[in-house]
Write a protein that holds these residues in place. Structure first.
Motif, PDB file in Angstrom:
ATOM      1  N   GLY A   3       5.408  11.010   1.521  1.00  0.00           N
ATOM      2  CA  GLY A   3       4.931  10.086   0.720  1.00  0.00           C
ATOM      3  C   GLY A   3       5.584   8.556   1.307  1.00  0.00           C
ATOM      4  O   GLY A   3       6.736   8.313   1.490  1.00  0.00           O
ATOM      5  N   PRO A  23       4.902  11.401  -4.294  1.00  0.00           N
ATOM      6  CA  PRO A  23       3.906  10.874  -3.710  1.00  0.00           C
ATOM      7  C   PRO A  23       4.086   9.504  -3.530  1.00  0.00           C
ATOM      8  O   PRO A  23       4.848   8.575  -4.152  1.00  0.00           O
ATOM      9  CB  PRO A  23       2.978  11.030  -4.729  1.00  0.00           C
ATOM     10  CG  PRO A  23       3.392  11.940  -5.895  1.00  0.00           C
ATOM     11  CD  PRO A  23       4.888  12.049  -5.774  1.00  0.00           C
ATOM     12  N   GLY A  24       3.379   8.772  -2.507  1.00  0.00           N
ATOM     13  CA  GLY A  24       3.534   7.594  -2.217  1.00  0.00           C
ATOM     14  C   GLY A  24       3.751   6.388  -3.282  1.00  0.00           C
ATOM     15  O   GLY A  24       4.449   5.519  -3.291  1.00  0.00           O
ATOM     16  N   ARG A  25       2.573   6.657  -4.112  1.00  0.00           N
ATOM     17  CA  ARG A  25       2.500   5.782  -5.235  1.00  0.00           C
ATOM     18  C   ARG A  25       3.831   5.706  -6.281  1.00  0.00           C
ATOM     19  O   ARG A  25       4.036   4.583  -6.679  1.00  0.00           O
ATOM     20  CB  ARG A  25       1.122   5.980  -6.199  1.00  0.00           C
ATOM     21  CG  ARG A  25       0.979   5.308  -7.397  1.00  0.00           C
ATOM     22  CD  ARG A  25       0.847   3.881  -6.970  1.00  0.00           C
ATOM     23  NE  ARG A  25       0.694   2.979  -8.348  1.00  0.00           N
ATOM     24  CZ  ARG A  25       0.701   1.724  -8.340  1.00  0.00           C
ATOM     25  NH1 ARG A  25       1.122   1.147  -7.354  1.00  0.00           N
ATOM     26  NH2 ARG A  25       0.424   1.226  -9.323  1.00  0.00           N
ATOM     27  N   GLU A  26       4.322   6.807  -6.468  1.00  0.00           N
ATOM     28  CA  GLU A  26       5.601   6.966  -7.053  1.00  0.00           C
ATOM     29  C   GLU A  26       6.627   6.451  -6.490  1.00  0.00           C
ATOM     30  O   GLU A  26       7.783   5.734  -6.933  1.00  0.00           O
ATOM     31  CB  GLU A  26       5.762   8.520  -7.383  1.00  0.00           C
ATOM     32  CG  GLU A  26       7.146   8.663  -8.447  1.00  0.00           C
ATOM     33  CD  GLU A  26       7.113   8.440  -9.710  1.00  0.00           C
ATOM     34  OE1 GLU A  26       8.101   8.187 -10.325  1.00  0.00           O
ATOM     35  OE2 GLU A  26       5.910   7.974 -10.187  1.00  0.00           O
ATOM     36  N   GLN A  72       6.400   3.837  -4.207  1.00  0.00           N
ATOM     37  CA  GLN A  72       6.204   2.558  -4.427  1.00  0.00           C
ATOM     38  C   GLN A  72       6.717   1.942  -5.611  1.00  0.00           C
ATOM     39  O   GLN A  72       7.534   0.811  -5.729  1.00  0.00           O
ATOM     40  CB  GLN A  72       4.869   2.249  -4.423  1.00  0.00           C
ATOM     41  CG  GLN A  72       4.605   0.714  -4.426  1.00  0.00           C
ATOM     42  CD  GLN A  72       2.924   0.606  -4.403  1.00  0.00           C
ATOM     43  OE1 GLN A  72       2.320   1.069  -5.067  1.00  0.00           O
ATOM     44  NE2 GLN A  72       2.801  -0.606  -3.868  1.00  0.00           N
ATOM     45  N   GLU A  73       6.356   2.656  -6.715  1.00  0.00           N
ATOM     46  CA  GLU A  73       6.819   2.186  -8.157  1.00  0.00           C
ATOM     47  C   GLU A  73       8.514   2.083  -8.172  1.00  0.00           C
ATOM     48  O   GLU A  73       9.098   1.158  -8.748  1.00  0.00           O
ATOM     49  CB  GLU A  73       6.132   2.999  -8.983  1.00  0.00           C
ATOM     50  CG  GLU A  73       4.673   2.758  -9.367  1.00  0.00           C
ATOM     51  CD  GLU A  73       4.214   3.697 -10.633  1.00  0.00           C
ATOM     52  OE1 GLU A  73       4.775   4.372 -11.212  1.00  0.00           O
ATOM     53  OE2 GLU A  73       2.919   3.458 -10.480  1.00  0.00           O
ATOM     54  N   ARG A  87       0.567  -1.130   0.167  1.00  0.00           N
ATOM     55  CA  ARG A  87       0.049  -0.029  -0.072  1.00  0.00           C
ATOM     56  C   ARG A  87       0.876   1.325  -0.133  1.00  0.00           C
ATOM     57  O   ARG A  87       1.943   1.147   0.199  1.00  0.00           O
ATOM     58  CB  ARG A  87      -1.011  -0.067   1.197  1.00  0.00           C
ATOM     59  CG  ARG A  87      -0.384  -0.044   2.632  1.00  0.00           C
ATOM     60  CD  ARG A  87      -1.522  -0.338   3.628  1.00  0.00           C
ATOM     61  NE  ARG A  87      -0.773  -0.091   4.765  1.00  0.00           N
ATOM     62  CZ  ARG A  87       0.049  -1.116   5.574  1.00  0.00           C
ATOM     63  NH1 ARG A  87       0.088  -2.360   4.948  1.00  0.00           N
ATOM     64  NH2 ARG A  87       0.253  -0.998   6.783  1.00  0.00           N
ATOM     65  N   PHE A  88       0.384   2.233  -0.101  1.00  0.00           N
ATOM     66  CA  PHE A  88       0.878   3.766  -0.358  1.00  0.00           C
ATOM     67  C   PHE A  88       0.096   4.637   0.240  1.00  0.00           C
ATOM     68  O   PHE A  88      -1.070   4.597   0.259  1.00  0.00           O
ATOM     69  CB  PHE A  88       1.543   3.834  -1.754  1.00  0.00           C
ATOM     70  CG  PHE A  88       0.442   3.943  -2.744  1.00  0.00           C
ATOM     71  CD1 PHE A  88      -0.159   5.282  -2.979  1.00  0.00           C
ATOM     72  CD2 PHE A  88       0.155   2.751  -3.334  1.00  0.00           C
ATOM     73  CE1 PHE A  88      -0.952   5.175  -3.970  1.00  0.00           C
ATOM     74  CE2 PHE A  88      -0.895   2.642  -4.454  1.00  0.00           C
ATOM     75  CZ  PHE A  88      -1.500   4.038  -4.761  1.00  0.00           C
ATOM     76  N   THR A  89       0.696   6.079   0.565  1.00  0.00           N
ATOM     77  CA  THR A  89      -0.005   7.180   0.827  1.00  0.00           C
ATOM     78  C   THR A  89       0.596   8.197   0.897  1.00  0.00           C
ATOM     79  O   THR A  89       2.179   8.222   0.898  1.00  0.00           O
ATOM     80  CB  THR A  89      -0.705   6.668   2.250  1.00  0.00           C
ATOM     81  OG1 THR A  89      -1.704   7.994   2.731  1.00  0.00           O
ATOM     82  CG2 THR A  89       0.362   6.829   3.395  1.00  0.00           C
ATOM     83  N   SER A  90       0.024   9.329   0.661  1.00  0.00           N
ATOM     84  CA  SER A  90       0.615  10.771   0.699  1.00  0.00           C
ATOM     85  C   SER A  90       0.074  11.861   1.415  1.00  0.00           C
ATOM     86  O   SER A  90      -1.466  11.677   1.462  1.00  0.00           O
ATOM     87  CB  SER A  90       1.067  11.337  -0.735  1.00  0.00           C
ATOM     88  OG  SER A  90       1.610  10.266  -1.497  1.00  0.00           O
ATOM     89  N   ALA A 142       5.432   4.051   1.094  1.00  0.00           N
ATOM     90  CA  ALA A 142       5.044   3.051   0.402  1.00  0.00           C
ATOM     91  C   ALA A 142       5.541   1.732   1.563  1.00  0.00           C
ATOM     92  O   ALA A 142       6.554   1.730   2.017  1.00  0.00           O
ATOM     93  CB  ALA A 142       5.788   2.919  -0.924  1.00  0.00           C
TER      94      ALA A 142
END
Length: 153
Positions: free
Chosen positions: A106, A136-139, A141-142, A92-95, A108
């Motif tokens: 951010g 951001p968390g999504r970035e 994570q990736e 999961r991820f968050t920001s 992850a």
């Protein structure tokens, strides 16, 4: 060497020998370089833990790893605490904003993805960036998961 230093050095070596390590076959230097290129910096912290939740690798800035940062759920905590809660759970991820001004955080976390034809090493991770230029968390994570793959995890 002073005689009083010998027991101290022996104790340090014994502790190092007992501390959890990356799984056999994982090149620590390659991992450090891949993560550093992907999301490195003094405002970044990446921790890897084994199935027992013991940290086996730390990357990034010590201060960021030790700081209490917003969880984006109304609390603050350290990367270590987030990692302990992430072991064995889905990714999961968050920001969110991390205070007044332009700073954001951010996060992850989750299991280290298993590459095609690779064995599951049973590792979990947390990666966090905080600051004016935090991704951001999504970035996060990736990028960190791609770095893990490049490092052979």
């Amino acid at each position: 060497m002073r005689a009083s230093a010998v027991p101290l050095i022996a104790a340090m070596l014994a502790l190092t020998a007992c501390s959890p390590k990356l799984p056999k076959g994982v090149d620590e230097q390659q991992l450090s370089e891949a993560v550093g290129r992907a999301i490195g910096g003094p405002n970044t912290c990446v921790l890897l833990a084994n199935k027992a939740g013991k940290v086996v690798w730390t990357g990034g800035g010590y201060i960021t790893c030790a700081r209490n940062l917003p969880t984006c759920g109304g609390a603050t905590t350290t990367a270590q605490t987030v990692l302990e809660g992430a072991v064995g759970k889905p990714a999961r991820f968050t920001s969110c904003p991390s205070g007044p001004g332009a700073n954001t955080v951010g996060w992850a976390m989750g299991p280290v993805p298993v590459g095609a034809g690779k064995p599951d090493l049973g590792l979990s991770y947390v990666a966090v960036m905080e600051g004016e230029r935090a991704l951001p968390g999504r970035e996060v994570q990736e990028r960190v998961e791609e770095a893990f793959a490049k490092a052979g995890l």
